[in-house]
Motif scaffolding. Structure first.
Motif, mmCIF file in Angstrom:
data_model
loop_
_atom_site.group_PDB
_atom_site.id
_atom_site.type_symbol
_atom_site.label_atom_id
_atom_site.label_comp_id
_atom_site.label_asym_id
_atom_site.label_seq_id
_atom_site.Cartn_x
_atom_site.Cartn_y
_atom_site.Cartn_z
ATOM 1 N N THR A 24 0.769 -1.095 0.122
ATOM 2 C CA THR A 24 0.156 -0.105 0.227
ATOM 3 C C THR A 24 0.889 1.073 0.005
ATOM 4 O O THR A 24 1.791 1.260 0.988
ATOM 5 C CB THR A 24 -0.863 -0.050 1.223
ATOM 6 N N ILE A 25 0.597 2.221 -0.925
ATOM 7 C CA ILE A 25 1.564 3.154 -1.082
ATOM 8 C C ILE A 25 0.455 4.451 -1.013
ATOM 9 O O ILE A 25 -0.448 4.723 -1.466
ATOM 10 C CB ILE A 25 2.166 3.444 -2.569
ATOM 11 N N VAL A 26 1.106 5.234 0.059
ATOM 12 C CA VAL A 26 0.417 6.706 0.263
ATOM 13 C C VAL A 26 1.126 7.564 -0.527
ATOM 14 O O VAL A 26 2.407 7.771 -0.329
ATOM 15 C CB VAL A 26 0.161 6.801 1.685
ATOM 16 N N TRP A 27 0.495 8.569 -1.227
ATOM 17 C CA TRP A 27 1.156 9.639 -2.037
ATOM 18 C C TRP A 27 0.963 11.033 -1.508
ATOM 19 O O TRP A 27 -0.035 11.229 -0.981
ATOM 20 C CB TRP A 27 0.540 9.590 -3.475
ATOM 21 N N ASN A 28 2.027 11.878 -1.495
ATOM 22 C CA ASN A 28 1.720 13.470 -1.081
ATOM 23 C C ASN A 28 0.740 13.860 -1.984
ATOM 24 O O ASN A 28 0.426 13.550 -2.942
ATOM 25 C CB ASN A 28 3.281 13.992 -1.398
ATOM 26 N N VAL A 67 3.272 1.799 3.355
ATOM 27 C CA VAL A 67 2.825 2.075 4.668
ATOM 28 C C VAL A 67 2.358 0.572 5.078
ATOM 29 O O VAL A 67 2.234 0.452 6.175
ATOM 30 C CB VAL A 67 1.558 3.111 4.844
ATOM 31 N N ALA A 68 2.250 -0.244 4.194
ATOM 32 C CA ALA A 68 1.928 -1.736 4.472
ATOM 33 C C ALA A 68 2.393 -2.678 3.375
ATOM 34 O O ALA A 68 2.312 -2.193 2.124
ATOM 35 C CB ALA A 68 0.318 -1.692 4.795
ATOM 36 N N MET A 75 -4.083 -5.546 1.403
ATOM 37 C CA MET A 75 -3.686 -3.939 0.770
ATOM 38 C C MET A 75 -4.779 -3.092 -0.100
ATOM 39 O O MET A 75 -4.715 -1.968 0.060
ATOM 40 C CB MET A 75 -2.370 -4.008 -0.451
ATOM 41 N N GLU A 76 -5.548 -3.936 -0.920
ATOM 42 C CA GLU A 76 -6.579 -3.091 -1.660
ATOM 43 C C GLU A 76 -7.699 -2.532 -0.406
ATOM 44 O O GLU A 76 -7.937 -1.459 -0.375
ATOM 45 C CB GLU A 76 -7.266 -4.192 -2.414
ATOM 46 N N LEU A 77 -7.918 -3.271 0.795
ATOM 47 C CA LEU A 77 -8.719 -2.791 1.919
ATOM 48 C C LEU A 77 -8.094 -1.685 2.473
ATOM 49 O O LEU A 77 -8.876 -0.371 2.905
ATOM 50 C CB LEU A 77 -8.925 -3.879 3.040
#
Length: 96
Positions: A24-28, A67-68, A75-77
Motif C-alpha cells: 500500500t503506497i500513500v502519495w503526497n 505504509v503496509a 492492501m486493497e482494503l
C-alpha cells in the motif's frame, strides 16, 4: 490442399495474479496537513507516534511511502480506507 501455418510461441506469464507480496503506497498531496497524515497512520495502522511521523515525512519529502505490505486483498482494503480518510493511495506489487 490447405497449408498449416507454423504456431508462434508466445511468452505467457503463468504466475498467479495474486503473487506478491503487495504494498500500500500513500502519495503526497497538497491538501492534507502533515499532522493529519500522521494521525491517520496512528489511528488506522496502529503505528507509534515516531513511526507515523517517519512515514509522514517520507510521504512529504519523497512524494510517497510504503505504509503496509502483505496479501493483495488486504492492501486493497488499506487503499480504500486511506481514500475514506481523504488520502491518495494505491496498491502495487512489491519489487522483487
Amino acid at each position: 490442399m490447405i497449408a498449416a501455418l507454423p504456431l508462434e510461441e508466445e511468452a505467457v506469464d503463468v504466475r498467479p495474479r495474486t503473487a506478491g507480496p503487495w504494498q500500500t503506497i500513500v502519495w503526497n498531496d497538497p491538501v492534507n496537513l502533515m499532522s493529519y497524515v500522521s494521525y491517520v497512520f496512528r489511528t488506522y495502522f496502529g503505528y507509534t507516534a515516531d513511526r507515523a511521523e517517519q512515514l509522514m515525512l517520507q510521504v512529504h519529502r519523497s512524494g510517497h511511502a510504503v505504509v503496509a505490505e502483505g496479501a493483495r486483498e488486504q492492501m486493497e482494503l488499506h487503499v480504500h480506507a486511506m481514500h475514506d480518510y481523504g488520502l491518495s493511495a494505491t496498491v502495487r506489487e512489491a519489487p522483487s
